[in-house]
Scaffold this motif. Structure first.
Motif, PDB file in Angstrom:
ATOM      1  N   GLU A 164     -26.554  23.078  -8.958  1.00 51.13           N
ATOM      2  CA  GLU A 164     -26.550  22.227  -9.930  1.00 51.13           C
ATOM      3  C   GLU A 164     -25.385  23.848 -11.220  1.00 51.13           C
ATOM      4  O   GLU A 164     -25.819  25.088 -10.610  1.00 51.13           O
ATOM      5  N   TRP A 165     -25.072  24.303 -11.994  1.00 51.75           N
ATOM      6  CA  TRP A 165     -24.262  24.967 -12.248  1.00 51.75           C
ATOM      7  C   TRP A 165     -24.485  25.002 -14.400  1.00 51.75           C
ATOM      8  O   TRP A 165     -23.661  23.170 -14.260  1.00 51.75           O
ATOM      9  N   THR A 166     -24.446  26.117 -14.883  1.00 47.21           N
ATOM     10  CA  THR A 166     -24.200  25.976 -16.719  1.00 47.21           C
ATOM     11  C   THR A 166     -22.749  25.733 -16.539  1.00 47.21           C
ATOM     12  O   THR A 166     -22.678  27.282 -16.235  1.00 47.21           O
ATOM     13  N   VAL A 167     -21.491  25.607 -17.237  1.00 45.81           N
ATOM     14  CA  VAL A 167     -20.806  26.325 -17.241  1.00 45.81           C
ATOM     15  C   VAL A 167     -20.034  26.232 -18.662  1.00 45.81           C
ATOM     16  O   VAL A 167     -20.381  25.990 -19.499  1.00 45.81           O
ATOM     17  N   SER A 168     -19.848  28.065 -19.476  1.00 40.21           N
ATOM     18  CA  SER A 168     -19.867  28.277 -20.024  1.00 40.21           C
ATOM     19  C   SER A 168     -17.881  28.042 -20.468  1.00 40.21           C
ATOM     20  O   SER A 168     -17.528  28.764 -19.659  1.00 40.21           O
TER      21      SER A 168
END
Length: 279
Positions: A120-124
């Motif tokens: 799981e990743w946070t994409v900025s």
């Protein structure tokens, strides 16, 4: 000792010396050490000599009392400085311990993945619907490229995604998405580039753009990032994220002739960047 000597100066001899010691904090302390030897004195022959001896003795006693008072004051000052230093040292130790604990907690809370499956990743992100202009655009005459660069609008925010082990991509968090809407994230893939032989992850998303945009409606954007892996821990990170959009190539002379190449000949144009952080 001083008081005993003062009370009976004729029945004792008084010797003094100064001893130098070193405290635990490295401060040299001078201490007055007195030794009292009790011994009877011979009577003096005349009253004058007795009076002179008594006066001299009283002077010595006063001097010794002054020295003792001064030394007690110096010792009290040194003790206060030592206590202050111990307090400062304890505070520094507590601050260091707190900082180490916070760092350890941050490290423990940071998620580390060794594979993209189920990560799981946070994409900025920051991108626009129009590709970035370039020198060979021939005054931006490519199909679907806005003729007015001043109207190019950028969108920025954060979106949470999950790379499922079956190749699909899920949206996990859209609380920080502004002005646009992610309608759907498509599947993801990992491949090795033929150009630099490095690993890349690729995925795409359908984005609903507002009416004020040059390309209002649903547009598909393509995301690509380089996969880096730590040799010591095996943890992976995503770097150098690029956002691209597909645009048709303008036919030479403005028409294709017998065959219509519209929608077939197209190219991916850079329109933004993104950064990924493990969730």
């Amino acid at each position: 000792v001083v008081e005993a000597f003062a009370m009976n100066p004729h029945s004792c001899s008084f010797a003094t010396m100064v001893r130098t010691t070193t405290s635990s904090c490295g401060v040299r302390v001078h201490a007055l050490v007195s030794s009292l030897q009790m011994s009877p004195q011979k009577e003096q022959g005349t009253g004058g000599s007795t009076s002179s001896s008594t006066s001299s003795t009283s002077s010595d006693v006063d001097r010794l009392r002054d020295s003792a008072t001064r030394l007690r004051k110096e010792a009290a000052e040194l003790e206060a400085k030592m206590a202050e230093r111990r307090t400062e040292s304890k505070n520094m130790s507590d601050d260091s311990s707190t900082s180490s604990t916070a760092s350890a907690a941050a490290m423990a809370s940071k998620k580390v993945y060794t594979a993209l499956d189920d990560s799981e990743w946070t994409v900025s992100y920051r991108f626009a619907s129009d590709p970035l202009p370039r020198d060979d655009d021939d005054n931006n005459k490519d199909a679907n490229v806005s003729s007015s660069s001043s109207k190019r609008r950028n969108y920025s925010g954060k979106v949470g995604i999950k790379f499922r082990s079956d190749g699909y991509t899920d949206t996990t968090d859209t609380d920080q998405v502004r002005d646009i809407q992610y309608a759907k994230f498509w599947g993801w893939d990992e491949e090795i580039s033929n150009e630099d032989e490095l690993r890349y992850v690729l995925f795409s998303a359908d984005v609903v753009l507002p009416e004020s945009d040059n390309n209002a409606g649903t547009e598909r954007f393509y995301f690509q990032a380089r996969v880096e892996q730590d040799e010591r821990t095996g943890g992976i990170s995503l770097a150098d994220g690029k956002v691209t959009v597909k645009r048709d190539i303008e036919p030479p002379g403005g028409f294709w002739g017998v065959f219509n190449g519209g929608g077939i000949l197209a190219q991916f144009r850079a329109c933004g960047d993104f950064v990924c952080r493990p969730r």
